[in-house]
Design a protein around this motif. Structure first.
Motif, PDB file in Angstrom:
ATOM      1  N   LYS A  38       0.854  -1.202   0.000  1.00 33.16           N
ATOM      2  CA  LYS A  38       0.000   0.000   0.000  1.00 33.16           C
ATOM      3  C   LYS A  38       0.884   1.245   0.000  1.00 33.16           C
ATOM      4  O   LYS A  38       0.913   2.023   0.951  1.00 33.16           O
ATOM      5  CB  LYS A  38      -0.985  -0.004   1.168  1.00 33.16           C
ATOM      6  N   LEU A  39       1.616   1.385  -1.091  1.00 35.59           N
ATOM      7  CA  LEU A  39       2.570   2.484  -1.236  1.00 35.59           C
ATOM      8  C   LEU A  39       1.824   3.800  -1.444  1.00 35.59           C
ATOM      9  O   LEU A  39       1.044   3.942  -2.366  1.00 35.59           O
ATOM     10  CB  LEU A  39       3.489   2.202  -2.431  1.00 35.59           C
ATOM     11  N   ASP A  40       2.066   4.751  -0.542  1.00 39.12           N
ATOM     12  CA  ASP A  40       1.378   6.036  -0.648  1.00 39.12           C
ATOM     13  C   ASP A  40       2.163   7.081   0.115  1.00 39.12           C
ATOM     14  O   ASP A  40       2.463   6.890   1.292  1.00 39.12           O
ATOM     15  CB  ASP A  40      -0.047   5.908  -0.080  1.00 39.12           C
ATOM     16  N   ILE A  41       2.556   8.155  -0.572  1.00 38.80           N
ATOM     17  CA  ILE A  41       3.195   9.272   0.128  1.00 38.80           C
ATOM     18  C   ILE A  41       2.135  10.365   0.262  1.00 38.80           C
ATOM     19  O   ILE A  41       1.861  11.094  -0.678  1.00 38.80           O
ATOM     20  CB  ILE A  41       4.445   9.788  -0.613  1.00 38.80           C
ATOM     21  N   SER A  42       1.486  10.413   1.430  1.00 44.81           N
ATOM     22  CA  SER A  42       0.423  11.389   1.668  1.00 44.81           C
ATOM     23  C   SER A  42       1.024  12.788   1.803  1.00 44.81           C
ATOM     24  O   SER A  42       2.247  12.955   1.894  1.00 44.81           O
ATOM     25  CB  SER A  42      -0.332  11.029   2.949  1.00 44.81           C
ATOM     26  N   ASP A  43       0.145  13.791   1.845  1.00 44.74           N
ATOM     27  CA  ASP A  43       0.609  15.182   1.998  1.00 44.74           C
ATOM     28  C   ASP A  43       1.412  15.341   3.282  1.00 44.74           C
ATOM     29  O   ASP A  43       2.434  15.999   3.313  1.00 44.74           O
ATOM     30  CB  ASP A  43      -0.584  16.150   2.018  1.00 44.74           C
ATOM     31  N   GLU A  44       0.915  14.705   4.373  1.00 43.32           N
ATOM     32  CA  GLU A  44       1.612  14.849   5.657  1.00 43.32           C
ATOM     33  C   GLU A  44       2.975  14.177   5.611  1.00 43.32           C
ATOM     34  O   GLU A  44       3.958  14.704   6.136  1.00 43.32           O
ATOM     35  CB  GLU A  44       0.777  14.269   6.801  1.00 43.32           C
ATOM     36  N   PHE A  45       3.049  13.003   4.967  1.00 38.69           N
ATOM     37  CA  PHE A  45       4.337  12.308   4.855  1.00 38.69           C
ATOM     38  C   PHE A  45       5.307  13.145   4.027  1.00 38.69           C
ATOM     39  O   PHE A  45       6.487  13.264   4.351  1.00 38.69           O
ATOM     40  CB  PHE A  45       4.140  10.929   4.225  1.00 38.69           C
ATOM     41  N   SER A  46       4.802  13.737   2.964  1.00 40.13           N
ATOM     42  CA  SER A  46       5.627  14.600   2.110  1.00 40.13           C
ATOM     43  C   SER A  46       6.190  15.774   2.906  1.00 40.13           C
ATOM     44  O   SER A  46       7.384  16.087   2.821  1.00 40.13           O
ATOM     45  CB  SER A  46       4.785  15.099   0.938  1.00 40.13           C
ATOM     46  N   GLU A  47       5.332  16.408   3.716  1.00 37.54           N
ATOM     47  CA  GLU A  47       5.776  17.533   4.561  1.00 37.54           C
ATOM     48  C   GLU A  47       6.777  17.050   5.612  1.00 37.54           C
ATOM     49  O   GLU A  47       7.746  17.734   5.930  1.00 37.54           O
ATOM     50  CB  GLU A  47       4.575  18.195   5.253  1.00 37.54           C
ATOM     51  N   ALA A  48       6.520  15.851   6.153  1.00 40.75           N
ATOM     52  CA  ALA A  48       7.414  15.284   7.165  1.00 40.75           C
ATOM     53  C   ALA A  48       8.812  15.062   6.590  1.00 40.75           C
ATOM     54  O   ALA A  48       9.818  15.401   7.210  1.00 40.75           O
ATOM     55  CB  ALA A  48       6.840  13.960   7.681  1.00 40.75           C
TER      56      ALA A  48
END
Length: 445
Positions: free
Chosen positions: A100-110
């Motif tokens: 379930k590969l997903d770079i969410s907005d929060e992960f991107s900001e992190a």
């Protein structure tokens, strides 16, 4: 979890809440108090009497939110907290699930909050047994593409592919790959205590350079302020012109653009400052920093190297770091060149009849084939000459430039080992030496 958990060594097992942690002088968390109660209620220390934790401490961050959950505020500046930890840790490990590969907005900001700490980042593509080999290749490619957009570095990040849990593997096709990757990751973590002093020195140099640049920016703003009227207007003008001021200071003092703080963040912080209270530049202090960077750091580096050479190598011990190499499950045990090491019979013997058929088609003279005849057969493997040369050196046990039937069988066995993806040994192990070439009383070990 929805909390930051510091997993640390303690004589007795137990948890310490965040508010108590930040007032404990023995713990390195006192500065975290500035993030307020909303954060401290989501911060704790879990202490365990575990040998691994004598060498390293682990900070487990909360799970990254995605979709609708991202819109619900955590109540504290998540990225600021991550940045605080990133500046102080030795290694940052980003975990992704292969299925379930997903770079969410929060992960991107992190991930963006780790700016300037790229050398500390490692990526783990976990639960890779949930997909087959073809899907895994696509997932790996998609991950690298996604990370390339978020992490602004010319170097490719090291990605460890594996299944880091104790459940049976769903897809066993890549078992050997997962084991090799796990060993590489463990080696990377095990070596952290060795280089801790050098990394601290590296962080000191980073901070010194940043402090120097900060001094240039602040003193420039102070110098530009009017002495009596129009202070507020001038302040707004200087904040707006900050990108131009950066360029001017870069040229004037020959400073790299990478040493300057982020423009937007600096502008936000300057909004609440009184420029008239800033200090003017003190050249003697700048000289002292330059002297430290040019001379003192070099002597400190020599002292660290001397200490390291006089002390035993520090490694992480305990837990998985010790257990992964136990008994016959050690890395490579019973595989490749190590196959047959604990068997009485010569391991090549089981395939020797097939190798003998090829051997006798090569017109042996007095039971041996020449190097030219052997080469014609060996190059059909399509291995590079450099590898075949190493195989020849290992197989020609008596060094006469010719191969008898056992030596030829050994050469074919070594070719098979290499084609199966294993490494060749540096010297021929005793259990691979052909029986007729063994010295009296020599047995396979």
């Amino acid at each position: 979890t929805d909390s930051f958990i510091a997993v640390m060594y303690g004589e007795t097992e137990g948890n310490v809440p965040g508010n108590a942690l930040v007032v404990d002088p023995k713990k390195p968390f006192r500065k975290l108090g500035r993030f307020g109660n909303a954060f401290l209620n989501r911060f704790m220390c879990s202490q365990l009497p575990n040998e691994v934790l004598k060498s390293i401490s682990i900070i487990d961050s909360p799970g990254i939110l995605s979709g609708e959950k991202q819109r619900i505020s955590r109540g504290y500046d998540f990225c600021q907290v991550l940045q605080w930890f990133a500046e102080r840790v030795d290694r940052i490990i980003l975990l992704f699930d292969a299925h379930k590969l997903d770079i969410s907005d929060e992960f991107s900001e992190a991930i963006k909050s780790f700016r300037g700490q790229d050398d500390k980042i490692r990526v783990v593509l976990n639960k890779a047994d949930q997909v087959d080999t073809q899907q895994l290749m696509r997932v790996y490619g998609a991950l690298m593409w996604s990370l390339g957009k978020v992490i602004d570095t010319p170097e490719v990040l090291r990605v460890y592919i594996g299944s880091f849990w104790a459940h049976p593997l769903r897809n066993t096709d890549n078992r050997r790959l997962f084991e090799a990757e796990a060993q590489d990751l463990f080696k990377d973590i095990q070596s952290l205590p060795q280089k801790a002093a050098v990394r601290k020195l590296n962080d000191l140099i980073k901070r010194a350079r940043l402090a120097k640049v900060h001094a240039y920016i602040i003193s420039y703003l102070k110098k530009e302020m009017p002495s009596v009227f129009g202070k507020e207007n001038k302040k707004k003008e200087l904040i707006n012109k900050l990108p131009e001021i950066y360029i001017q200071l870069q040229r004037e003092h020959h400073i790299s653009a990478g040493d300057f703080p982020e423009v937007k963040k600096m502008q936000e912080q300057l909004e609440n400052c009184d420029f008239t209270k800033f200090h003017s530049l003190k050249p003697k202090l700048i000289e002292a920093v330059d002297n430290m960077l040019a001379n003192k750091i070099a002597s400190l580096m020599n002292l660290i190297r001397q200490e390291e050479s006089n002390m035993p190598t520090e490694m992480v011990h305990g837990g998985a770091f010790d257990g992964t190499m136990a008994g016959p499950f050690g890395h490579g045990y019973g595989e490749g060149a190590k196959e047959g090491a604990d068997e009485e019979e010569w391991v090549v013997a089981k395939d020797k009849p097939a190798y003998d058929e090829i051997f006798y088609t090569l017109s042996p003279i007095n039971g041996k084939i020449s190097g030219i005849s052997a080469k014609k057969e060996m190059v059909t493997s399509k291995l590079p000459n450099s590898v075949l040369g190493k195989i020849w050196k290992l197989a020609d046990c008596d060094g006469d430039g010719m191969l008898d039937d056992e030596e030829f069988a050994l050469a074919k066995h070594l070719i098979k080992i290499k084609l199966d993806g294993y490494e060749l040994p540096g010297t021929l192990p005793s259990h691979l030496v052909p029986p007729s070439h063994r010295k009296p009383f020599q047995t396979a070990e």
